[in-house]
Write a protein that holds these residues in place. Structure first.
Motif, short mmCIF file in Angstrom:
data_model
loop_
_atom_site.label_atom_id
_atom_site.label_comp_id
_atom_site.label_asym_id
_atom_site.label_seq_id
_atom_site.Cartn_x
_atom_site.Cartn_y
_atom_site.Cartn_z
N GLY A 279 0.86 -1.21 0.08
CA GLY A 279 -0.05 0.17 0.07
C GLY A 279 0.91 1.18 -0.06
O GLY A 279 0.39 2.45 -0.43
N ASN B 246 -5.28 -8.57 2.69
CA ASN B 246 -5.37 -7.14 1.94
C ASN B 246 -3.79 -6.69 1.89
O ASN B 246 -3.74 -5.29 2.23
N GLN C 171 -3.28 -3.27 0.28
CA GLN C 171 -3.63 -2.12 0.57
C GLN C 171 -3.15 -1.71 2.21
O GLN C 171 -3.18 -0.75 2.67
N ILE C 172 -2.16 -2.58 2.47
CA ILE C 172 -1.43 -2.17 3.89
C ILE C 172 -0.39 -1.39 3.46
O ILE C 172 0.56 -1.43 2.67
N GLN D 207 6.06 -0.97 -6.76
CA GLN D 207 4.63 -0.86 -6.10
C GLN D 207 3.62 -1.30 -6.69
O GLN D 207 2.88 -2.31 -6.21
N PRO D 208 3.00 -0.68 -7.70
CA PRO D 208 1.87 -1.34 -8.50
C PRO D 208 1.92 -2.70 -8.79
O PRO D 208 0.98 -3.29 -8.89
N SER E 101 1.51 -4.92 -5.91
CA SER E 101 0.23 -4.77 -5.47
C SER E 101 -0.69 -5.71 -6.33
O SER E 101 -1.47 -6.67 -6.05
N GLN E 102 -0.32 -5.62 -7.58
CA GLN E 102 -1.33 -6.60 -8.45
C GLN E 102 -0.83 -8.22 -8.14
O GLN E 102 -1.83 -8.81 -8.46
#
Lengths: 270, 408
Positions: free
Chosen positions: B189, B242, B245-246, B379-380, B383-384
């Motif tokens: 996140g 999650n 999102q953390i 990061q993105p 996340s994905q």
């Protein structure tokens, strides 16, 4: 030139120096890859990159959504609240207005830990129902809610101050004609301060497109940088990713987009 | 009387003209408590001025409230031809100057002083055989294990600062899971480098091969193993849900609440904690630790005398006196040989210091000028990957391409 026109000169000079010139410089700086040592002229490459950057283009749309949500949410609460406060007896009204102003003094970063707790994705109170950071639009809605909660009382106070300036004799006359309190507020007081409300809304919209603090301290543009506004995106490009030239190009595009929206709004108004 | 005044004035002007001025740019100037010098940078200034009468040292604090402020000030000074004689900033910022013509090769100026430094740290500031900086005290991010929690779930932790295997870590993880606790926190996140990506070290992933920081090289079986392990940790509930999102603060809060068995941050200050390298997979020699430090760079002023003074000043800033003080008062990790970080009340840094000295550094390019550009790229994609939107292969392909585009 009339002598009175000279009065605007200091303001004009300051505006040129601190707004127009930096904006122009930013647009020019967008033509360079900047690292302050070996700056390289790259032509429109930064502009092309910015247009092809889904994060940035998304942030422009987000800015618009933030503006609509924040202003709609803020004013839909602040107008009725402000109108109701304006009807209170003078002594009580002043106390209530002061009380309404106090939440506006609390800086956003101070509230950030509380909001982080509320929207915590692991053990926050809402996580069982819905995880706001899991989706771009719910994340934008959450940030807008935070902005609305932080600004609604100040807006209500402003509305109440302007509404109170509408003379009592007008209200009394309407009441004698049988209008209810709310009819007086909506049909007499509100139209009387409509111009001020419109200006407050425009300022609110400009402010909402520039949301930065709440994104930087609470949302982190989750999920995956999709919920950032344009100013946050520009900041992140320049100061986190250290791509100054690209950040300048994004700034110029943002300003142009903003100017275009204002122009269209003006044309529509005509 | 007037004549005397004029003579004194002329003498002062002449002295002023003849005085050599050196500038040190730094970020933050911590106090030197209980010493005869007020602050960290007052000391080298005073010593150099005493050693070389006529030399004046000007201190320039580049600390700014806005992130990037130090970079902007530093780069603006260089661009306007006012390059400081010594740049004393984080190694990430300083490394930008690690090239001939910009930073001095300190071996040419202070060869004997350099012998005091640990080769492991000196290697980090050496490029093409030239030593471009002297490192200050280091900080280390190692894996902190909550011993109170370990005891609670019935797991016997190895002694601190010892190598341990991922199998051993997973035994602990299973016991934690059975009690409703988490083994560690994976998050994206907020920026996961170096906190989450340090786990890549456990599998022997090399972000950059052979010190070539111009391209990321994670397309390897080690990366696939690391990603498969992360997937398993998420899917089987060994880490909080999650993950994408953390944010870092959530991770700290979860650890502080006593819910996490091991994390890169101190698990829980009231709880007992021990520090380790990241547990390693079979065949991988070391776990990973990450460190950051101030590097003092003497800039090339194209003047032999000024350069000599600059090099001397760079060494003085974080010499053995300062490093010993820093280690003994704040538990900092010395980069000079023979200075041991002592055990201080409420400060377990001595354990991290031992981990660092025994197991070395996991190289994620954190000491390079491109780090700010390279760091956010993951990061993105992570996340994905955490969300199951992309698989390991797509992650590797997409991330490597994006990272390499950012680096060039």
């Amino acid at each position: 030139m009339k002598r009175s026109s000279l009065l605007i000169l200091p303001c004009l000079v300051l505006c040129l120096m601190f707004s127009v010139v930096p904006m122009a410089l930013s647009a020019v700086a967008g033509l360079w890859k900047i690292d302050f040592q070996d700056n390289v002229f790259v032509g429109v490459a930064n502009y092309v990159k910015a247009f092809r950057d889904p994060r940035f283009m998304g942030s422009l749309l987000n800015g618009l959504v933030y503006a609509i949500l924040c202003v709609a949410g803020n004013f839909s609460i602040a107008i009725p609240l402000g109108l109701a406060v304006s009807d209170l007896p003078k002594g009580v009204r002043r106390k209530v207005q002061t009380a309404l102003f106090i939440p506006g003094l609390i800086i956003g970063v101070v509230m950030a830990p509380l909001w982080r707790m509320v929207f915590n994705p692991v053990n926050g109170p809402l996580v069982g129902i819905f995880n706001v950071w899991s989706n771009r639009w719910s994340a934008i809605a959450a940030v807008s809610l935070i902005v609305i909660v932080g600004s609604v009382s100040t807006t209500a106070m402003s509305v109440s101050v302007y509404a109170a300036s509408v003379g009592n004799e007008v209200r009394e006359a309407a009441r004698m004609d049988g209008a209810s309190n709310w009819r007086v507020r909506w049909s007499i007081v509100l139209p009387g301060i409509a111009n001020v409300i419109v200006i407050l809304m425009i300022l609110g919209m400009i402010g909402a497109t520039q949301i930065w603090e709440n994104i930087q301290t609470i949302s982190y543009a989750r999920p995956s940088f999709t919920s950032g506004g344009p100013i946050w995106e520009i900041y992140d490009t320049g100061f986190t990713r250290i791509q100054y030239g690209l950040a300048c190009a994004k700034t110029a595009i943002y300003l142009a987009a903003f100017g275009l929206i204002m122009l269209v709004a003006r044309l529509v108004k005509r | 009387m007037r004549r005397v005044f004029l003579i004194v004035l002329l003498a002062l002007v002449a002295f002023g003209l003849s005085a050599q001025k050196l500038t040190v740019l730094f970020e933050g100037n911590p106090p030197f408590i209980g010493q005869k010098w007020a602050t960290m940078y007052d000391r080298p200034k005073q010593i150099l001025e005493e050693r070389h009468p006529g030399v004046k040292v000007e201190l320039l604090d580049a600390t700014a409230g806005v992130q990037g402020g130090v970079n902007v000030m530093l780069e603006s000074l260089v661009a306007s031809g006012q390059t400081p004689n010594v740049v004393s900033v984080t190694v990430m910022r300083a490394s930008k100057f690690f090239k001939p013509g910009q930073a001095l090769d300190l071996k040419q100026y202070v060869p004997n002083d350099l012998k005091k430094w640990e080769p492991m740290f000196l290697d980090r500031v050496t490029k093409g055989g030239k030593v471009y900086a002297v490192p200050g005290t280091a900080g280390a991010l190692t894996l902190a294990v909550n011993l109170t929690l370990a005891e609670e779930v019935g797991w016997k932790a190895p002694p601190y600062a010892t190598a341990w295997t991922l199998d051993s870590f997973m035994e602990y993880a299973k016991l934690l899971k059975a009690k409703g606790k988490y083994a560690t926190v994976l998050f994206s996140g907020s920026n996961p480098i170096p906190y989450v990506t340090a786990w890549f070290a456990s599998f022997g992933v090399e972000f950059f091969k052979n010190g070539d920081y111009s391209k990321v090289t994670i397309d390897s079986p080690q990366t696939r193993k690391a990603l498969a392990w992360m997937r398993m940790m998420i899917d089987e509930g060994y880490v909080p849900p999650n993950a994408s999102q953390i944010i870092d603060d959530d991770s700290v809060a979860l650890s502080a609440a006593g819910n996490i068995g091991a994390n890169i941050w101190i698990a829980n200050p009231p709880a007992k904690t021990a520090y380790y390298p990241f547990p390693h997979a079979t065949g991988v020699k070391t776990g990973g630790v990450f460190s950051n430090y101030i590097a003092n760079v003497a800039m090339d002023k194209k003047d032999k005398k000024l350069n000599q003074l600059g090099a001397e000043l760079a060494v003085l800033i974080t010499d053995d006196v300062y490093q010993k003080y820093s280690a003994e008062t704040s538990g900092a990790i010395a980069t000079i040989k023979g200075i041991v970080t002592p055990k201080l009340p409420g400060n377990d840094n001595y354990q991290a210091a031992e981990v660092l000295k025994k197991f070395g550094l996991f190289d994620m390019g954190a000491e390079t000028a491109k780090y700010p550009v390279f760091r956010p790229v993951i990061q993105p994609f992570l996340s994905q990957f955490f969300d199951g939107v992309i698989d390991a292969e797509t992650f590797i392909k997409k991330y490597e391409a994006a990272a390499n585009e950012a680096l060039n």
